[in-house]
Each structure stands twice: as structure tokens, then as C-alpha cells.
Design a protein around this motif. Sequence first.
Motif, PDB file in Angstrom:
ATOM      1  N   PRO A   1       0.778  -1.239   0.000  1.00  0.00           N
ATOM      2  CA  PRO A   1       0.000   0.000   0.000  1.00  0.00           C
ATOM      3  C   PRO A   1       0.808   1.287   0.000  1.00  0.00           C
ATOM      4  CG  PRO A   1       0.073  -0.893   2.211  1.00  0.00           C
ATOM      5  CD  PRO A   1       0.833  -1.851   1.348  1.00  0.00           C
ATOM      6  N   ASN A   2       2.127   1.211   0.181  1.00  0.00           N
ATOM      7  CA  ASN A   2       2.924   2.423   0.351  1.00  0.00           C
ATOM      8  C   ASN A   2       4.110   2.463  -0.608  1.00  0.00           C
ATOM      9  OD1 ASN A   2       1.551   3.365   2.933  1.00  0.00           O
ATOM     10  ND2 ASN A   2       2.328   1.363   3.589  1.00  0.00           N
ATOM     11  N   GLY A   3       4.179   3.539  -1.375  1.00  0.00           N
ATOM     12  CA  GLY A   3       5.336   3.800  -2.224  1.00  0.00           C
ATOM     13  C   GLY A   3       5.736   5.249  -2.037  1.00  0.00           C
ATOM     14  N   PHE A   4       7.042   5.544  -1.922  1.00  0.00           N
ATOM     15  CA  PHE A   4       7.440   6.921  -1.634  1.00  0.00           C
ATOM     16  C   PHE A   4       8.857   7.210  -2.103  1.00  0.00           C
ATOM     17  CE2 PHE A   4       7.996   4.087   1.907  1.00  0.00           C
ATOM     18  CZ  PHE A   4       9.238   4.358   2.462  1.00  0.00           C
ATOM     19  N   LEU A   5       9.063   8.460  -2.494  1.00  0.00           N
ATOM     20  CA  LEU A   5      10.377   8.974  -2.881  1.00  0.00           C
ATOM     21  C   LEU A   5      10.855   9.911  -1.783  1.00  0.00           C
ATOM     22  CD1 LEU A   5      12.686   9.562  -4.971  1.00  0.00           C
ATOM     23  CD2 LEU A   5      11.234  11.416  -5.828  1.00  0.00           C
ATOM     24  N   THR A   6      12.079   9.691  -1.294  1.00  0.00           N
ATOM     25  CA  THR A   6      12.613  10.540  -0.233  1.00  0.00           C
ATOM     26  C   THR A   6      13.820  11.327  -0.722  1.00  0.00           C
ATOM     27  OG1 THR A   6      14.269   9.000   0.695  1.00  0.00           O
ATOM     28  CG2 THR A   6      11.975   8.715   1.394  1.00  0.00           C
ATOM     29  N   ARG A   7      14.035  12.455  -0.054  1.00  0.00           N
ATOM     30  CA  ARG A   7      15.252  13.250  -0.232  1.00  0.00           C
ATOM     31  C   ARG A   7      15.944  13.316   1.118  1.00  0.00           C
ATOM     32  NH1 ARG A   7      15.842  18.451   1.040  1.00  0.00           N
ATOM     33  NH2 ARG A   7      13.564  18.729   1.060  1.00  0.00           N
ATOM     34  N   ILE A   8      17.219  12.995   1.127  1.00  0.00           N
ATOM     35  CA  ILE A   8      17.976  12.981   2.378  1.00  0.00           C
ATOM     36  C   ILE A   8      18.928  14.155   2.391  1.00  0.00           C
ATOM     37  CG2 ILE A   8      19.616  11.683   3.775  1.00  0.00           C
ATOM     38  CD1 ILE A   8      18.392   9.127   2.592  1.00  0.00           C
TER      39      ILE A   8
ATOM     40  N   GLY B   1      26.063  10.738  -9.518  1.00  0.00           N
ATOM     41  CA  GLY B   1      26.904   9.967  -8.618  1.00  0.00           C
ATOM     42  C   GLY B   1      26.810  10.364  -7.166  1.00  0.00           C
ATOM     43  N   GLU B   2      26.024  11.381  -6.847  1.00  0.00           N
ATOM     44  CA  GLU B   2      25.875  11.830  -5.464  1.00  0.00           C
ATOM     45  C   GLU B   2      24.513  11.404  -4.916  1.00  0.00           C
ATOM     46  OE1 GLU B   2      26.437  16.017  -5.313  1.00  0.00           O
ATOM     47  OE2 GLU B   2      28.514  15.944  -6.041  1.00  0.00           O
ATOM     48  N   ARG B   3      24.476  11.083  -3.642  1.00  0.00           N
ATOM     49  CA  ARG B   3      23.242  10.620  -3.016  1.00  0.00           C
ATOM     50  C   ARG B   3      22.179  11.707  -3.016  1.00  0.00           C
ATOM     51  NH1 ARG B   3      23.426   9.622   3.269  1.00  0.00           N
ATOM     52  NH2 ARG B   3      23.152  11.889   3.229  1.00  0.00           N
ATOM     53  N   TYR B   4      20.980  11.312  -3.441  1.00  0.00           N
ATOM     54  CA  TYR B   4      19.823  12.198  -3.358  1.00  0.00           C
ATOM     55  C   TYR B   4      18.857  11.698  -2.288  1.00  0.00           C
ATOM     56  CZ  TYR B   4      15.327  14.341  -4.520  1.00  0.00           C
ATOM     57  OH  TYR B   4      14.133  15.012  -4.440  1.00  0.00           O
ATOM     58  N   GLY B   5      18.510  10.419  -2.338  1.00  0.00           N
ATOM     59  CA  GLY B   5      17.565   9.857  -1.383  1.00  0.00           C
ATOM     60  C   GLY B   5      17.262   8.417  -1.742  1.00  0.00           C
ATOM     61  N   THR B   6      16.004   8.009  -1.597  1.00  0.00           N
ATOM     62  CA  THR B   6      15.622   6.629  -1.857  1.00  0.00           C
ATOM     63  C   THR B   6      14.261   6.563  -2.533  1.00  0.00           C
ATOM     64  OG1 THR B   6      14.549   6.425   0.313  1.00  0.00           O
ATOM     65  CG2 THR B   6      16.875   5.790   0.161  1.00  0.00           C
ATOM     66  N   LEU B   7      14.015   5.440  -3.199  1.00  0.00           N
ATOM     67  CA  LEU B   7      12.697   5.110  -3.732  1.00  0.00           C
ATOM     68  C   LEU B   7      12.305   3.782  -3.096  1.00  0.00           C
ATOM     69  CD1 LEU B   7      10.541   6.007  -5.898  1.00  0.00           C
ATOM     70  CD2 LEU B   7      11.543   4.236  -7.343  1.00  0.00           C
ATOM     71  N   CYS B   8      11.162   3.765  -2.393  1.00  0.00           N
ATOM     72  CA  CYS B   8      10.840   2.616  -1.552  1.00  0.00           C
ATOM     73  C   CYS B   8       9.374   2.215  -1.658  1.00  0.00           C
ATOM     74  CB  CYS B   8      11.136   2.926  -0.075  1.00  0.00           C
ATOM     75  SG  CYS B   8      12.662   3.829   0.211  1.00  0.00           S
ATOM     76  N   PHE B   9       9.111   0.948  -1.337  1.00  0.00           N
ATOM     77  CA  PHE B   9       7.767   0.405  -1.246  1.00  0.00           C
ATOM     78  C   PHE B   9       7.678  -0.398   0.043  1.00  0.00           C
ATOM     79  CE2 PHE B   9       8.694   1.092  -5.680  1.00  0.00           C
ATOM     80  CZ  PHE B   9       7.549   1.724  -6.133  1.00  0.00           C
TER      81      PHE B   9
END
Length: 533
Positions: free
Chosen positions: A171-178, A251-259
Motif C-alpha cells: 500500500p505504500n510507495g514513496f520517494l525521499t530526499r535525504i 553519482g551523489e546521493r539524493y535519497g531513496t525510492l521505496c515500497f
Amino acid sequence: MPDPARESDSDQDLRTVLDRMADGFFALDTDWTVTYANEEGRRILRSAMSNNAVGADGSVEGRHLWDSIPGSAETEFYDEYHRAMETQTAVSFDSFYEPLDTWFEVRAFPSDSGLSVYLRDVTDQRELERRQRESLHAIQRLYAVSSDHERTFAEKVEAILTLGCEYLDVPNGFLTRIEDGTQHVEVSHADHPLLQPGEACPLDEAYCKRTVERDTLLTVVDATEEGWAGDPAHETFGLETYIGGRVEIDGERYGTLCFADTAPRGEPFADTQRTFVELLTRWVSYELERQRAAERLERERDRLDEFASVVSHDLRNPLTAARGRADLLAEECDSEHVEAVERSLSRMETLIDDLLALAREGDAVDDPEPVSFVALATDAWKTTDSGSGTLQRAVDEFEILADEARLRQLLENLFRNAVEHNSASSRAKPDDAGERGGDSERGGDGEYGGDGVTVTVGALADGDGFYVADDGRGIPEEEREQVFETGYTTSADGTGFGLNIVAEIADAHGWDVRVVESETGGARFEVSGVEPA
């Protein structure tokens, strides 16, 4: 099958072979009574038969097939077995038997004494095929979303998160910025209250803390069983199922894509599902990189436009004053230096015009309109200082889709390029004969008959575009790839912008431009990829 008490050695050998088969086998007589079943066949029939139909020793022989299996008369097995017996023709079919939650591949061979049936469990194969179909459908939908130019980046991400949730059954999908040790939810398709857009938490309390530390996906199918109990992320979010990958920009970290899901999954993620999530993370990374590049380009264009405006404002005023003084000087005295000053002032004015044009021609043409190419070329020629040159039209009418003002400037630059570098006043010394530079300010000379250059405009033979050709000395083959480059010129007086502006305008329309030799040995500029009106 023969009576066991009267079996021959060959019959016993046959039973041994059948019992060793991985596939199920059983035999029926003409009254639908089971006369024999190998080990796998007995297991399948016992699972399907009612408890009171199976013998105390687990035997199934001697049982009536349809009376022993509840609801069997309403199945495809019943219909196909009867068809085989009635027609005395072998049948093959696949069917799902719901009470056993199993797909069977069935082959039934009739004879005068009954029916021999082979059963193969193909459930795993069917499940693999189902997942492959789902994966293909998901990839097709992903392509449709990613190629939809009407959607913003956020809308595309939300759409692929929705697609991912459906495909992974979570039920959950999300894009994060760290950033600065904090996880920010940028876009989501989620029912979890802490995974809504705008929500943030310390990275130490997020599952993504472990995700960004890995080069591969982080997958969790039962967090409690896998030792997440007591972890700050588990305490905060309560997620039992999780799959996520790292998103990077240049090449630099932005965040994650998760379910994720608050319920355990119960089974590992399939390879196709993992691959799909990896594909999504790479697509998001690419889109973010493209977005950042577009923003950087926009800033550069803004700076260039600002620079051009400053040049226009700060230089035109003193240039106008200098022209006025030069005119007064010409009236007051007859000096050989006046003409040189006027030429220099004209060159400065051309340089300013080209800088302004170059700064403003980068934006793409999004809404072209029908334009009469021949009429526009005729009008553009009238406003070009053509001297004693001549314009010829190889076609009477030719309509194309274009931005009229920018197409006019393209034609004016090509006309000016042809006239200025093939005129009598531009003839070089004998040892310079044959040289030609790469823009509208090149010097040099060519040999002509008549009073001036003849420029011809027309449509390409395949109707894919148009051309502007002259009967001058042409451009050496080794220079043709360079003439459109910014700043390229072989003349000390050249600015290197004239033909670069032509290339910029063509590119803004999505056209291709190249230079070849004309039929008369001059230069022929061909613009292709042009859509007719």
C-alpha cells in the motif's frame, strides 16, 4: 491394469517404472473405477477425494472417481475424460483444480478397457508465466508514464509509485530526499500517515538509513522475524515489508525510492520484482539528473540573455554616438581613415546583433505555424543588403511548419553569408583565392561572372526540407563540419556567430542543417527534418 495376484514380471516392471515417475498416473476402467495409481497419482487423488472415500491404508484403487471427489462432475476434467472415452481419442489440456490450488497439465489416453491419465503439476510454471505477464504489463505502463510529456516530474513519480504499489501488492510507495541527516518524503502514494508528502524524520529513525548504505536493494519480507524489533525505524514506522533502492544524481546521493507494508510479506520478492524496483530507481535518478541539467541550462541562458541585454544597452548608446561623430567627420574632411572607422563601427553593430540573436534562439519552437517558405524567402531577400546579387526560386509554392520570425532570421543569415562572401568587394589577393571561413563575417574572395552572386532557394528532392544555394566559390570539404561552431572563423574580421545562429534556429525547430557543394560549385545549405504544412 492387470490383477496384481496374476501379474507377470513385465507387469511388475511397468508398475515399478510408473511409481518412479514424477508425474501422476492412474488408470480407470469403463465404469470410472480407479484400477491403479502410481505414488504421485495416489497422492493427488487422496488430496482430492473425500476422507471417507480413501481406504484405511490410503489406497484409492477400487474407488469410483466421480463419486469419491466432491464437485468433480462440474469440472473440465469430467468433460474431457468423458469426451476421450466417447470418441476414443486422446485429449490434452491444462486446467486449474481449485480445491488443491493447483494447475495440472493433463493427457488422457482411452482404450476398450478404460482410460489412462497422466497428470503433471505445472503450478510453478503457470505462476512464473503470470509474473512475466504482470512484469511486461508493468514495464509497458512505466514506459507510457515516463514518455508522457504532459505530466510534470512529480506527477510522473506519483504515477510510477502507484504502479509499483499495484505490481508489488503493497500500500505504500514513496520517494525521499535525504539532507543534513533528515529524511524528507517528497512524493508518495501511501496510506501510512508518516509517509505522506512533506513528512520528515531523522535518518537514524528511517529504513532508508540502511538503504543508502547499500549498493543493492534493501529487502525485508518479515521485519520482526529478521531482527528489526527494537530498531528505531521499526519502532517509528512499524513496517514489516520493505524494498527500496538508492537514488543518485551525478553519482551523489539524493535519497531513496521505496515500497512498504505494515504486514509481513510471507515470501521473498521475485527477481522480476527486484529488477522492476531497480529500474524505477534508475529512472528517477535519470529524471532528476535531467531536471537539474535543464535548470542549470536555464540559468546559463538567463545569464547569457542578461549579458546580451547589457551589451545591447551599454554598447549601442556609445556606438550610436560614434556613428554620429563619424558622419560629421566625413562631412568636415576627406580622410582615408573615415571609411575604416565606419567599417569597424558596422562590424561592432553586427556583433551586437548576433550576440542578441544567439542569446534568444535557444528555446525550442513548441507551436510552429504554416509558413509560405517561398514568400518568406522573397521578403527576407528584400531586407538583406544583397548588393547586385540575385535571388532565384526553384519552386513556386512550398509551405512548412515553422516559427516565421526565426525562420526569417535563418534565411537572412544565409543570404547575408552568401552575398558578403561572394561579392566583388570581398575578393582577396591572388594568394588568398579559394579560402572561405565559417560565418557571416568571413573575408576572402572568389571569381565570378556577372555582377554578383546568385542565390537559389528551393525544396529538397524528398520534400523533407529546403535548401539555400549560391554560385560562389563554396566551402572546402574539410571545413564543413566546423562552420556552424560558435566563434569559428578564418577571417580576422569575423565574429563566428552568423552560421552558428542558423544552426541554433534549426535545432530549436528540431531540424538538421548541413552544408554541401552546390551544382555550380558554391555552397549549398540543406535543412532537413522539416514538417510540411
